[in-house]
Design an enzyme around this catalytic site. Sequence first.
Site, PDB file in Angstrom:
ATOM      1  CE1 TYR A  66      40.573  87.418  15.157  1.00  0.00           C
ATOM      2  CE2 TYR A  66      38.206  87.204  16.129  1.00  0.00           C
ATOM      3  CZ  TYR A  66      39.054  87.924  15.352  1.00  0.00           C
ATOM      4  OH  TYR A  66      38.761  88.978  14.892  1.00  0.00           O
ATOM      5  CE  LYS A  85      36.675  91.982  14.892  1.00  0.00           C
ATOM      6  NZ  LYS A  85      36.411  93.199  14.255  1.00  0.00           N
TER       7      LYS A  85
END
Length: 259
Positions: free
Chosen positions: A158, A165
């Site tokens: 990720y 995020k």
Amino acid sequence: MSGLLAGKRILVTGVLTDSSIAFHVARLAQEEGAEVVLTGFGRLSLVQRIAKRLPKEAPVVELDVQNKAHLEGLAEQVAEHFGPDASLDGVVHSIAFAPQDALGGNFLHTEWESVATAVEVSAYSLKSLTTALLPLLEKRGGSVVGLDFDAQSAWPKYDWMGVAKAALESTSRYLARDLGHKDIRCNLVSAGPIKSMAAKSIPGFEELADVWDDRAPIRWDLTDPEPAARGVVALLSDWFPKTTGEIVHVDGGVHMMGA
């Protein structure tokens, strides 16, 4: 009219397909009594086609969150769809993007330009979208809800999207701090993985899916966006009038599981 969002006006970003969480937010919002406007980026015709699958076809406004002119004209464009007394009760931020070299295990070698794009589109845009719509939001107060993916952990492949995020989560808290006096709340829904168009662009998505299969105490369905959408709609409603700067996890409980 009855429903959690009866009489409210909601703007929803990020509707790409009818499998997206954002689409189901728009659907549920309409079913709960809200008027909905969508934004689209790039292929507007695709978003307009998906908008016809809602209970009531929603108008679509073009928005590239990296385009200053789009942001400066957004409130006026949205107001055109709500009439002379236009106001806005809710905004749903479902926008995220990272270049391919910022994902997939390339963390140590990603150049700043790609990192900057990921952070601008995925995190800073929560601020730019909200402030662009302040003229409509501050008339009656409102609720801004963003879609998040748990940034407490370093997830396989990720990479810089995970960092983006984390920045999104921090941005939400600062917005909550600075807009509270205007009676504007800002919260996030941290959703478990969903097999959507966005998921297809994440290398190693299946590895994330395996984590949920193994660890979720409440069974998680990768094909069902509605639980996360319900969380968003609840935060848009008046049932959380004093909740702001919060992250509500709709992930089957994975976020709280230890080893």
